[in-house]
Design an enzyme around this catalytic site. Structure first.
Site, short mmCIF file in Angstrom:
data_model
loop_
_atom_site.label_atom_id
_atom_site.label_comp_id
_atom_site.label_asym_id
_atom_site.label_seq_id
_atom_site.Cartn_x
_atom_site.Cartn_y
_atom_site.Cartn_z
N ASN A 1 0.86 -1.19 0.00
CA ASN A 1 0.00 0.00 0.00
C ASN A 1 0.90 1.23 0.00
O ASN A 1 1.47 1.59 1.03
CB ASN A 1 -0.89 -0.05 1.27
CG ASN A 1 -1.75 1.19 1.41
OD1 ASN A 1 -1.86 2.01 0.49
ND2 ASN A 1 -2.36 1.34 2.58
N LYS B 1 0.18 4.30 -0.34
CA LYS B 1 -0.45 5.49 0.24
C LYS B 1 -0.16 6.73 -0.63
O LYS B 1 -0.07 6.60 -1.85
CB LYS B 1 0.01 5.68 1.69
CG LYS B 1 -0.23 4.42 2.53
CD LYS B 1 -0.07 4.64 4.01
CE LYS B 1 -0.29 3.32 4.75
NZ LYS B 1 -0.23 3.44 6.18
N HIS C 1 -9.84 1.39 5.30
CA HIS C 1 -8.53 1.61 5.94
C HIS C 1 -8.70 2.61 7.08
O HIS C 1 -9.47 3.55 6.98
CB HIS C 1 -7.52 2.12 4.91
CG HIS C 1 -6.11 2.09 5.43
ND1 HIS C 1 -5.64 3.03 6.31
CD2 HIS C 1 -5.10 1.22 5.21
CE1 HIS C 1 -4.38 2.73 6.62
NE2 HIS C 1 -4.03 1.63 5.95
N GLU D 1 -6.97 4.98 8.04
CA GLU D 1 -6.72 6.38 7.69
C GLU D 1 -7.95 7.01 7.04
O GLU D 1 -8.23 8.19 7.23
CB GLU D 1 -5.48 6.47 6.77
CG GLU D 1 -4.20 6.25 7.57
CD GLU D 1 -3.05 5.62 6.79
OE1 GLU D 1 -3.08 5.62 5.55
OE2 GLU D 1 -2.12 5.12 7.46
N GLU E 1 -5.66 -4.79 10.78
CA GLU E 1 -4.62 -3.78 10.98
C GLU E 1 -4.88 -3.03 12.28
O GLU E 1 -5.68 -2.07 12.30
CB GLU E 1 -4.64 -2.76 9.83
CG GLU E 1 -4.32 -3.35 8.49
CD GLU E 1 -3.73 -2.29 7.57
OE1 GLU E 1 -2.58 -2.46 7.16
OE2 GLU E 1 -4.40 -1.29 7.29
N GLY F 1 2.24 2.34 10.78
CA GLY F 1 3.21 3.43 10.63
C GLY F 1 3.97 3.78 11.90
O GLY F 1 4.64 4.81 11.96
N SER G 1 3.17 -2.07 10.39
CA SER G 1 4.62 -2.13 10.62
C SER G 1 5.23 -3.49 10.27
O SER G 1 6.17 -3.95 10.93
CB SER G 1 4.96 -1.74 12.07
OG SER G 1 4.60 -0.39 12.30
P1 PGA Z 1 2.64 0.34 7.65
O1 PGA Z 1 1.19 0.59 7.01
O2 PGA Z 1 3.16 -0.95 7.09
O3 PGA Z 1 3.45 1.54 7.23
O4 PGA Z 1 2.46 0.28 9.12
C1 PGA Z 1 0.28 -0.46 6.84
C2 PGA Z 1 -1.02 0.05 6.28
O5 PGA Z 1 -1.47 1.12 6.67
O6 PGA Z 1 -1.64 -0.60 5.42
#
Ligand code: PGA
Length: 252
Positions: A9, A11, A96, A98, A169, A175, A214
């Site tokens: 992903n 982003k 997601h 976010e 997640e 992140g 992560s």
């Molecule tokens: P990350 O993000 O691997 O940077 O923690 C995962 C995600 O948001 O899909």
């Protein structure tokens, strides 16, 4: 036998050069070897078509990071499932954290996106997971069950869990560099699978439940060894071809 799936992903990252180079390097790492999982990348919407061209002749598939619920008409700024299908997208990430948090997407909107994606024959990657506060208050299972049930309640059929990917997640792991431990993740993945089994046993056995938060080239292998973890949704670590390739290679 479930075939694991690793999704990068990207982003809100990249530009034309980066898209070309990253895909080229990922292909150099992965095209010549036998990969035992499905590999998918999700570049920003504006670069999806470029990515589709760059992926011609490769087994790597494309995902979109978002979609609208409408199919056509006066919806300024939006992109439909049909448009994404038209340019070769196979998967669409929805729910997601976010988008739930920063874009105020609620369960009803997420359910509508879910059905819009399925109706066009594409595969939704439904993200669920608890916040740090919810985890600390002991409500992880309740939150995950609620996020699954809200889709079921709105759509009203237990068939909805076929041809779907669930991404567990935990929001506190996204992140932050602080991944869930393999045991923590496995416990919740098992719970999710058992929860779906209450509605549809076959779908629960077949559904892919990937972990996200992560994931990196060091922690991936142990996560993937857990019986209910079917791959990963990878953010940061998917922006480096060698790291992403190591994650893919550690998925047996
Ligand atoms: P990350 O993000 O691997 O940077 O923690 C995962 C995600 O948001 O899909």
């Amino acid at each position: 036998m479930r075939k694991s799936i690793i999704i990068g992903n990207w982003k809100l990252n990249g530009n034309q050069n980066m898209v070309n180079e990253l895909i080229l390097k990922i292909r150099q790492e992965l095209d010549q070897i036998i990969v035992s999982c499905t590999v998918v990348i999700a570049p920003p919407m504006v670069y999806l078509e470029r990515a589709a061209h760059a992926l011609v002749g490769s087994n790597i598939l494309l995902a979109a990071q978002n979609v609208d619920i409408n199919t056509i008409g006066a919806f300024t700024g939006e992109t439909s499932v049909q448009m994404l299908k038209d340019i070769g997208v196979k998967y669409i990430i929805i729910g997601h954290s976010e988008r739930r948090t920063l874009h105020k997407e609620n369960d009803i909107l997420i359910a509508k996106k879910f059905i819009a994606v399925k109706e066009m024959g594409l595969i939704p990657i439904l993200c669920i997971g608890e916040t740090e506060a919810q985890r600390k208050s002991g409500s992880t299972y309740i939150v995950c069950a609620h996020q699954l049930d809200s889709i079921l309640k709105i759509l009203g059929t237990s068939d909805i869990f076929t041809d779907v990917v669930i991404a567990y997640e935990p929001v506190w792991a996204i992140g932050t560099g602080k991944s869930a431990t393999p045991k923590q993740a496995q416990d919740i993945h098992k719970f999710i699978r058992n929860h779906i089994a209450q509605y549809n046993i076959k779908a629960a056995q077949e559904i892919l439940i990937q972990y996200g938060g992560s994931v990196n080239s060091i922690n991936a292998a142990e996560l993937f060894m857990q019986p209910d973890i079917d791959g990963a949704l990878v953010g940061n670590a998917s922006l480096k071809a060698d790291t992403f390739a190591l994650i893919v290679k550690s998925c047996k």
